[in-house]
Structures are given as C-alpha cells and as structure tokens.
Design a protein around this motif. Structure first.
Motif, PDB file in Angstrom:
ATOM      1  N   ASP A   1      -2.485  -6.175   8.419  1.00 40.51           N
ATOM      2  CA  ASP A   1      -1.657  -5.923   7.242  1.00 40.51           C
ATOM      3  C   ASP A   1      -0.318  -5.290   7.589  1.00 40.51           C
ATOM      4  O   ASP A   1       0.604  -5.285   6.778  1.00 40.51           O
ATOM      5  CB  ASP A   1      -2.415  -4.998   6.279  1.00 40.51           C
ATOM      6  CG  ASP A   1      -3.752  -5.580   5.903  1.00 40.51           C
ATOM      7  OD1 ASP A   1      -3.779  -6.475   5.052  1.00 40.51           O
ATOM      8  OD2 ASP A   1      -4.777  -5.151   6.475  1.00 40.51           O
TER       9      ASP A   1
ATOM     10  N   THR B   1     -11.271  -6.216  10.075  1.00 43.31           N
ATOM     11  CA  THR B   1     -11.096  -7.318   9.124  1.00 43.31           C
ATOM     12  C   THR B   1     -12.267  -7.368   8.151  1.00 43.31           C
ATOM     13  O   THR B   1     -12.091  -7.525   6.932  1.00 43.31           O
ATOM     14  CB  THR B   1     -10.972  -8.658   9.870  1.00 43.31           C
ATOM     15  OG1 THR B   1      -9.793  -8.630  10.698  1.00 43.31           O
ATOM     16  CG2 THR B   1     -10.859  -9.819   8.901  1.00 43.31           C
TER      17      THR B   1
ATOM     18  N   LYS C   1       0.818  -1.210   0.000  1.00 45.31           N
ATOM     19  CA  LYS C   1       0.000   0.000   0.000  1.00 45.31           C
ATOM     20  C   LYS C   1       0.850   1.258   0.000  1.00 45.31           C
ATOM     21  O   LYS C   1       0.475   2.274  -0.607  1.00 45.31           O
ATOM     22  CB  LYS C   1      -0.930  -0.017   1.224  1.00 45.31           C
ATOM     23  CG  LYS C   1      -1.915   1.150   1.262  1.00 45.31           C
ATOM     24  CD  LYS C   1      -2.842   1.119   0.069  1.00 45.31           C
ATOM     25  CE  LYS C   1      -3.721   2.367  -0.006  1.00 45.31           C
ATOM     26  NZ  LYS C   1      -4.477   2.428  -1.261  1.00 45.31           N
TER      27      LYS C   1
ATOM     28  N   LYS D   1      -8.455  -0.409   3.046  1.00 45.05           N
ATOM     29  CA  LYS D   1      -7.473  -1.234   2.341  1.00 45.05           C
ATOM     30  C   LYS D   1      -6.638  -2.078   3.294  1.00 45.05           C
ATOM     31  O   LYS D   1      -6.158  -3.152   2.915  1.00 45.05           O
ATOM     32  CB  LYS D   1      -6.545  -0.343   1.508  1.00 45.05           C
ATOM     33  CG  LYS D   1      -7.245   0.471   0.442  1.00 45.05           C
ATOM     34  CD  LYS D   1      -7.903  -0.419  -0.597  1.00 45.05           C
ATOM     35  CE  LYS D   1      -8.528   0.429  -1.705  1.00 45.05           C
ATOM     36  NZ  LYS D   1      -9.237  -0.418  -2.696  1.00 45.05           N
ATOM     37  N   ALA D   2      -6.431  -1.585   4.518  1.00 44.09           N
ATOM     38  CA  ALA D   2      -5.540  -2.286   5.435  1.00 44.09           C
ATOM     39  C   ALA D   2      -5.806  -1.834   6.863  1.00 44.09           C
ATOM     40  O   ALA D   2      -6.387  -0.762   7.108  1.00 44.09           O
ATOM     41  CB  ALA D   2      -4.073  -2.008   5.064  1.00 44.09           C
ATOM     42  N   TRP D   3      -5.365  -2.664   7.836  1.00 48.38           N
ATOM     43  CA  TRP D   3      -5.488  -2.294   9.237  1.00 48.38           C
ATOM     44  C   TRP D   3      -4.354  -2.932  10.040  1.00 48.38           C
ATOM     45  O   TRP D   3      -3.678  -3.841   9.588  1.00 48.38           O
ATOM     46  CB  TRP D   3      -6.848  -2.692   9.824  1.00 48.38           C
ATOM     47  CG  TRP D   3      -7.039  -4.173  10.027  1.00 48.38           C
ATOM     48  CD1 TRP D   3      -7.516  -5.067   9.123  1.00 48.38           C
ATOM     49  CD2 TRP D   3      -6.755  -4.922  11.229  1.00 48.38           C
ATOM     50  NE1 TRP D   3      -7.559  -6.333   9.667  1.00 48.38           N
ATOM     51  CE2 TRP D   3      -7.090  -6.270  10.959  1.00 48.38           C
ATOM     52  CE3 TRP D   3      -6.261  -4.591  12.491  1.00 48.38           C
ATOM     53  CZ2 TRP D   3      -6.951  -7.280  11.913  1.00 48.38           C
ATOM     54  CZ3 TRP D   3      -6.115  -5.598  13.440  1.00 48.38           C
ATOM     55  CH2 TRP D   3      -6.455  -6.922  13.151  1.00 48.38           C
TER      56      TRP D   3
ATOM     57  N   ARG E   1     -12.163  -4.467   5.694  1.00 53.73           N
ATOM     58  CA  ARG E   1     -11.157  -4.716   4.653  1.00 53.73           C
ATOM     59  C   ARG E   1     -11.688  -5.697   3.611  1.00 53.73           C
ATOM     60  O   ARG E   1     -11.515  -5.494   2.409  1.00 53.73           O
ATOM     61  CB  ARG E   1      -9.874  -5.255   5.296  1.00 53.73           C
ATOM     62  CG  ARG E   1      -8.748  -5.527   4.289  1.00 53.73           C
ATOM     63  CD  ARG E   1      -7.587  -6.214   4.974  1.00 53.73           C
ATOM     64  NE  ARG E   1      -7.998  -7.487   5.563  1.00 53.73           N
ATOM     65  CZ  ARG E   1      -7.277  -8.170   6.461  1.00 53.73           C
ATOM     66  NH1 ARG E   1      -6.122  -7.689   6.884  1.00 53.73           N
ATOM     67  NH2 ARG E   1      -7.714  -9.309   6.948  1.00 53.73           N
TER      68      ARG E   1
END
Length: 339
Positions: A201, A168, A6, A177-179, A171
């Motif tokens: 992520d 989750t 990312k 997009k991410a965590w 996403r």
C-alpha cells in the motif's frame, strides 16, 4: 487502502526512534511528555518499531497513547526483527547492531527474521508491548541494511515468501489496514514495485528523500510511486539531525562535505529569513508522492518546532536560489512549483 488514503490529513507524523533511547538515555517523564506534546500539536500518526531500543519505544508509546481513544490516531510498527528474552552482555551490545544507536535501550537480544512465522510473532509481541488491540500499518523493516552487504537479496527473498504474503493476508482479513517496506535504501522499494505478485500500500523511506539526499529517489522511485498512488512516508527528514542543529548524518558523525553542504543551505536560509527545519519539512512534502513526513523528537520543545516549521511561510526566492545553486536537484518538486 493506500497509504495516502490512510494518512489523509496526517502529513506530520511522529517518529519514535528517539524514544528507544537513540543516542542518549531519555528519562521516562520526558519521553511521555514528548508524545503528549505531539498529540497537543495535532499529530495523529505515530510510527514505531521493535528495533528502537529493543522494544522500549513501543512500550513508551503504548503507555502514552493508552490515554487516547484508539480510533483517533493511526499507528504503525515494523516486522523483521524479533526481540528475544535472552539478554546481551555489555560487550556483545557494544559490537552489535545496536551499538551507538540504542546502546541505552533495553538489553534484549534482537534477531533478524522476515519469515511468515516471525512476522506473526512480531506483530503479536508488538500488540502486547503497546497494549493495544490493533496496528493500522505494518512496515517490513530494514530489509536492505548496509550491514547485510551483498546478502540483502537473500533476506528480501525470505520476506517475499514470508512477510509479504502474511501481511497481504492480514490486510485482506481486515486485521491490518496497510503494509509496505520501511527501509533506508531505494533499491528494495524499486524491486518491490517491479514484482507483479506484491501489492503493498505504500512505503516508509528513511533518509533517502531529504534536502541532503534525494537524487536517487527522484530517478525512478518517486515517479513510479506517484503513478501508482503508492504513497511514500518520509522518515529522517533532518538526515539524522544535521539539518536540525545536530551533528549526526546517517546515524554517525557528519563528514566534512555534508557539514559544508548544510552550511551553504543555512547561509541561504538565513539570507531569506527561513528556518532550516521549515525548509527540510516543506521540501519533502512538496513531492506529490509523499503522504507524510515523520521527524523524530525526544523533547516536547522539538515537537513544537516541527509543528511551527510546517506552517512557516517560505519565500519563493529561497527555493529559486537553492535550485540555482544546485543544492537541490533540478527535477526535485519544490513548494514554489505549486504557486
């Protein structure tokens, strides 16, 4: 999507804690000019949080980025603290969590809440404050702060059942997009990496991977993160300012032993004609687990210094001497190791 994927091409980000009036009351024009300077120097990753001035940093960042195309930058914020409409009086703020750090921020009361409902509400509130349609990365904030004491594991358990699962799902639905976790302690990241059901992520680690403090992170966290391709975003590369000419370490006045350590590094840097900021940033980015570094800035000139520091050529002899003088851990990856 991994954090490294990312943030590909965005190794230098911008941390917005200072925009929340951390340590001083920053004029609005200066705050906006600082974000503009970051953009002009090629920064395309911006990190913020509700905690920074009780929403002030998010509001200011949103105003500054409103002039930019949303697809041209990466935006991250945090969950775990809700901003209430309730306003704290001066005495409560002086005694509370914001004392010292964001005393000049907005007066709204903050509450810690890592539950599923609070996570969703926090994201919705952040979207409104920043006047944007999406957030790329969401960090679970300060889940193991020192003021939690031995109770931090109970907060972690609430987050595991709440924020972890909600992020989750978001996403998977493509909402984010991410965590990951955004913390200033190594332990909660290590615990998360050991959980089979958690699939973060990446992580934001503040203050625990710098020239002054990195040995604990090197023991287990960095190797495991690199092995899993779980990128680490490093916050606080200047250790709250002491490595950038300031007087703070760990958000408080630096103790004598830290000042002495910094002076030793500065002496070697001066001997080799190296800027201390350049050393701090390039040390962090030499670790293969690190995806990006996000120094904070409250003045446009500071952003220019950061950009120049990243490009500065540092002789191999400088790194060798730091290692010989045991000012960096023997197993710490250094830029010279890549030559």
């Amino acid at each position: 999507m991994s954090i490294k994927e990312k943030l590909a091409g965005n190794v230098l980000g911008f941390g917005t804690a200072p925009l929340g009036n951390m340590f001083r009351d920053i004029p609005e024009a200066e705050a906006q000019a600082t974000v503009d300077a970051a953009w002009e120097h090629g920064v395309r990753y911006f990190d913020t949080a509700p905690f920074y001035g009780a929403g002030l940093a998010e509001i200011r960042l949103g105003e500054a980025l409103a002039r930019r195309k949303r697809d041209e930058y990466v935006l991250s914020t945090k969950v775990g603290r809700l901003i209430l409409d309730e306003v704290e009086d001066a005495s409560a703020r002086a005694l509370g969590e914001k004392s010292g750090l964001f005393a000049a921020g907005r007066p709204n009361r903050l509450v810690n809440d890592y539950s599923a409902d609070a996570t969703l509400r926090s994201i919705d509130d952040s979207l409104k404050r920043m006047k944007t349609d999406r957030i790329d990365i969401v960090w679970i904030h300060d889940i193991a702060q020192d003021f939690y004491g031995d109770e931090w594991l109970s907060y972690f358990e609430v987050a595991r059942k709440g924020a972890f699962r909600v992020l989750t799902r978001l996403r998977e639905e493509g909402v984010i997009k991410a965590w990951g976790l955004g913390v200033n302690r190594v332990e909660p990241i290590e615990l998360t990496l050991d959980l089979s059901e958690a699939q973060p992520d990446g992580f934001l680690l503040a203050g625990r991977y710098s020239l002054l403090d990195h040995e604990r992170a090197l023991q287990r966290l960095m190797p495991k993160a690199a092995q899993r391709n779980t990128g680490i975003v490093v916050g606080g590369p200047y250790s709250s300012g002491i490595l950038a000419g300031g007087t703070h370490f760990e958000y408080q006045k630096a103790p004598a032993e830290i000042i002495a350590q910094v002076e030793r590094i500065k002496a070697i840097a001066q001997q080799h004609g190296v800027g201390i900021k350049a050393a701090a940033l390039q040390f962090v980015l030499a670790n293969p687990a690190v995806a990006a570094v996000i120094p904070g800035a409250s003045r446009p000139a500071r952003v220019a210094e950061d950009a120049a520091a990243l490009k500065e050529t540092i002789p191999a002899a400088f790194w060798h001497e730091l290692r010989e003088q045991r000012l960096v851990a023997a197993n710490a990856p250094l830029p010279v190791d890549r030559i």
